[in-house]
Design a protein around this motif. Structure first.
Motif, PDB file in Angstrom:
ATOM      1  N   UNK A  12       1.057  -1.123  -0.010  1.00  0.00           N
ATOM      2  CA  UNK A  12      -0.112   0.077  -0.169  1.00  0.00           C
ATOM      3  C   UNK A  12       0.676   1.241  -0.020  1.00  0.00           C
ATOM      4  N   UNK A  13       0.764   2.055  -1.189  1.00  0.00           N
ATOM      5  CA  UNK A  13       1.589   3.297  -1.315  1.00  0.00           C
ATOM      6  C   UNK A  13       0.747   4.426  -1.739  1.00  0.00           C
ATOM      7  N   UNK A  14       0.700   5.406  -0.994  1.00  0.00           N
ATOM      8  CA  UNK A  14       0.146   6.521  -1.454  1.00  0.00           C
ATOM      9  C   UNK A  14      -1.434   6.188  -2.055  1.00  0.00           C
ATOM     10  N   UNK A  15      -2.307   5.445  -1.193  1.00  0.00           N
ATOM     11  CA  UNK A  15      -3.532   4.881  -1.320  1.00  0.00           C
ATOM     12  C   UNK A  15      -3.903   3.956  -2.435  1.00  0.00           C
ATOM     13  N   UNK A 197      -5.488  -3.622   2.316  1.00  0.00           N
ATOM     14  CA  UNK A 197      -6.622  -3.951   1.539  1.00  0.00           C
ATOM     15  C   UNK A 197      -7.718  -3.512   2.227  1.00  0.00           C
ATOM     16  N   UNK A 198      -7.862  -3.661   3.582  1.00  0.00           N
ATOM     17  CA  UNK A 198      -9.066  -3.143   4.290  1.00  0.00           C
ATOM     18  C   UNK A 198      -9.002  -1.577   4.257  1.00  0.00           C
ATOM     19  N   UNK A 199      -7.689  -0.960   4.566  1.00  0.00           N
ATOM     20  CA  UNK A 199      -7.766   0.552   4.676  1.00  0.00           C
ATOM     21  C   UNK A 199      -8.250   1.051   3.520  1.00  0.00           C
ATOM     22  N   UNK A 200      -7.706   0.460   2.053  1.00  0.00           N
ATOM     23  CA  UNK A 200      -8.289   0.950   0.895  1.00  0.00           C
ATOM     24  C   UNK A 200      -9.718   0.756   0.778  1.00  0.00           C
ATOM     25  N   UNK A 201     -10.253  -0.304   0.744  1.00  0.00           N
ATOM     26  CA  UNK A 201     -11.611  -0.764   0.539  1.00  0.00           C
ATOM     27  C   UNK A 201     -12.531  -0.499   1.404  1.00  0.00           C
ATOM     28  N   UNK A 202     -12.319  -0.026   2.725  1.00  0.00           N
ATOM     29  CA  UNK A 202     -13.185   0.183   4.084  1.00  0.00           C
ATOM     30  C   UNK A 202     -13.136   1.257   4.674  1.00  0.00           C
ATOM     31  N   UNK A 203     -12.022   2.260   4.482  1.00  0.00           N
ATOM     32  CA  UNK A 203     -11.791   3.310   5.131  1.00  0.00           C
ATOM     33  C   UNK A 203     -11.772   4.791   4.569  1.00  0.00           C
ATOM     34  N   UNK A 207      -5.039   8.817   1.281  1.00  0.00           N
ATOM     35  CA  UNK A 207      -3.843   8.283   0.438  1.00  0.00           C
ATOM     36  C   UNK A 207      -2.447   8.929   1.381  1.00  0.00           C
ATOM     37  N   UNK A 208      -1.499   7.850   1.346  1.00  0.00           N
ATOM     38  CA  UNK A 208      -0.299   8.453   2.132  1.00  0.00           C
ATOM     39  C   UNK A 208      -0.371   8.531   3.517  1.00  0.00           C
TER      40      UNK A 208
END
Ligand code: NAD
Length: 489
Positions: A12-15, A197-203, A207-208
């Protein structure tokens, strides 16, 4: 495993979830030795991009000052982990070798619930303190003290309790307003990658703000200590690596927070229930195959009852056969790797070479050809100068040492380069507290009390570390202090 898509995790880099420019590396099930799949292998260039993204998110967005956004993001991550807890449980058992029963506590669900502590603290925290008017040097001034985020935090973590340690860093660091680059251990990349994955898809975490960089190369993690754009390194791991982190960080004088190794003592006083205390010590030393930094691995007992204590510990430990971590009854699963298993065996061999004996265990279990298993082992016949009494083994090994009274028990406990934890058992609670006060350690268990919880600070004295994780002290590790004085009429 739905959470790790096609058994290949991403950075996970910059969202964005991206492949590692170093290709991939395998993650292995320590109970079966089977390759579970691969993880993204970050290069130095990926780490550079992650640090740049974290710097930008800290400097150029309102993350550091927007408490409402931070609290929402942390609670969303917590909820996403709750919603996926069964997949996370299977992943944790497979990748970490964590016994299933521990996943309902410190291996998974405990730290997920503990995320509330950072969010709640951020909501209620007094970010400024008014010190009122004074006239230092004759100049009337209104004074206040503000607490604010440190900046970019590099979090470097080990493999033994990956969710606990990853979340005990990310949660408070984010709650305090920092941005983070997490570099997990090469042995447990998926446990960290799923957070991405969870941060991108559910929060709504922007980014960053959180970057997750899995890598097979320790040197990629070392870049966090060296890079001037990183303001603080929060490290958990061995004392040897902690020293390297501190030395690297010295070049840019960044704050270093260290949770390191331990060689903790379990003191049984002469009035205690000896059999009960020894059984507890043996049980604790076998849990998760002894792969816990704060486990009491030196059992220090009255000399007059030494043999009885060895028998009691061996009686418990010989019943705790190492086994399949998927089985709900397993206490002692595998250790993480062949390397770790061989290290433990070398320590066991050293105990015999120094004149010790095994009251139970002593090597690999006969009924496990595959998997990185070691039998729970009680070592007797040695004193506190033995190698196995001085060095951290990180396996299911308990060394029983004789003491000659309370002062001697305290002397033995403190005769260690480490100072992480300790236990005292006595029928007299006041006497036990007197001993606890003399132990140079960060946490003490008196008669079976549990110090582990979100609101309790955890950390070590001496070479077990610098600073505290968890509790208010753990939250405040991630804050700077700014004094502001305004000329007053
Ligand atoms: P380790 O020190 O080998 O590695 C820990 C992390 O540091 C890994 O992510 C690794 O890739 C990274 N790393 C290695 N060399 C580095 C370097 N030069 N610069 C920056 N990062 C580097 O530890 P481990 O074997 O993964 O874990 C076991 C150790 O962790 C034990 O000593 C245990 O006591 C300790 N530990 C301490 C605590 C605590 O809270 N005190 C908790 C768990 C584990």
């Amino acid at each position: 495993m739905a959470l790790v898509d096609s058994a290949e995790s991403r950075l996970l880099i910059d969202g964005k979830l991206v492949a590692g420019s170093g290709g991939t590396f395998a993650t292995v099930n320590p109970a079966t030795e089977e390759t579970l799949g691969v993880a993204a292998d970050a290069s130095a260039a990926d780490m550079d991009a992650a640090i740049g993204a974290a710097r930008h998110a800290f400097d150029d967005t309102d993350w550091a000052t927007n408490v409402e956004l931070r609290v929402r993001g942390i609670r969303q991550l917590q909820q996403a982990m709750r919603d996926h807890v069964e997949e996370l449980r299977e992943l944790t058992i497979a990748e970490v070798g964590a016994p299933r029963m521990l996943t309902s506590a410190a291996q998974l669900e405990g730290p997920v619930e503990d995320l509330s502590f950072g969010a709640d603290t951020a909501e209620s925290y007094s970010w400024t303190t008014d010190l009122g008017i004074a006239s230092p040097m004759g100049i009337k001034s209104k004074r206040m003290v503000a607490r604010e985020a440190i900046g970019v935090v590099g979090a470097i973590t080990p493999w033994n309790f990956p969710h606990q340690i990853n979340l005990a860093k990310i949660g408070p660091a984010l709650a305090a307003g920092n941005t983070v680059v997490l570099k997990p251990a090469p042995d447990t990349p998926w446990a960290a990658a799923v957070l991405g994955e969870l941060i991108v898809e559910h929060t709504d975490i922007p980014p960053g703000v959180v970057n997750i960089v899995t890598s097979s190369d320790h040197a990629v993690g070392a870049l966090l200590s060296k890079d001037p754009r990183v303001d603080m390194v929060s490290f958990t791991g061995s004392t040897r690596t902690g020293r390297a982190v501190m030395a690297d960080s010295a070049q840019t004088l960044k704050k270093v927070f260290l949770e390191l190794g331990g060689k903790s003592a379990f003191l049984v006083l002469d009035d205690a229930d000896l059999a009960g205390a020894c059984a507890m010590a043996a049980f604790t030393a076998s849990m998760h195959a002894g792969q816990g930094c704060a486990i009491t691995t030196r059992l220090v007992v009255p000399r007059a009852r030494y043999d009885e204590a060895v028998d009691a510990a061996a009686g418990t430990m010989s019943g705790l056969k190492p086994g399949d971590p998927t089985n709900p009854g397993t206490i002692c699963g595998p250790v993480i790797s062949a390397l770790q298993r061989d290290r433990i065996q070398a320590y066991l061999d050293s105990a015999i070479a120094e004149g010790g004996r095994f009251a139970c265990g002593g090597g690999r279990p006969a009924d496990h050809d595959t998997g990185f298993f070691i039998e729970p082992t009680v070592i007797a016949g040695l004193d506190n100068n033995a190698k196995v009494a001085r060095e951290e083994i990180f396996g299911p090994v308990l060394t029983v040492i004789a003491h000659d009274g309370d002062d001697d028990a305290v002397r033995i406990a403190n005769d260690s380069p480490y100072g992480l934890s300790g236990t005292v058992f006595s029928a007299d609670e006041e006497r036990a507290h007197g001993i606890a006060a003399r132990m140079r350690v960060g946490t003490v268990n008196v008669n079976g009390g549990v110090w582990y919880s979100a609101d309790m600070p955890f950390g070590g004295y001496k070479q077990s570390g610098i600073g505290r994780e968890m509790g208010l002290a753990g939250f405040e590790e991630y804050l700077e202090t700014k004094a502001i004085a305004t000329a007053a009429q």
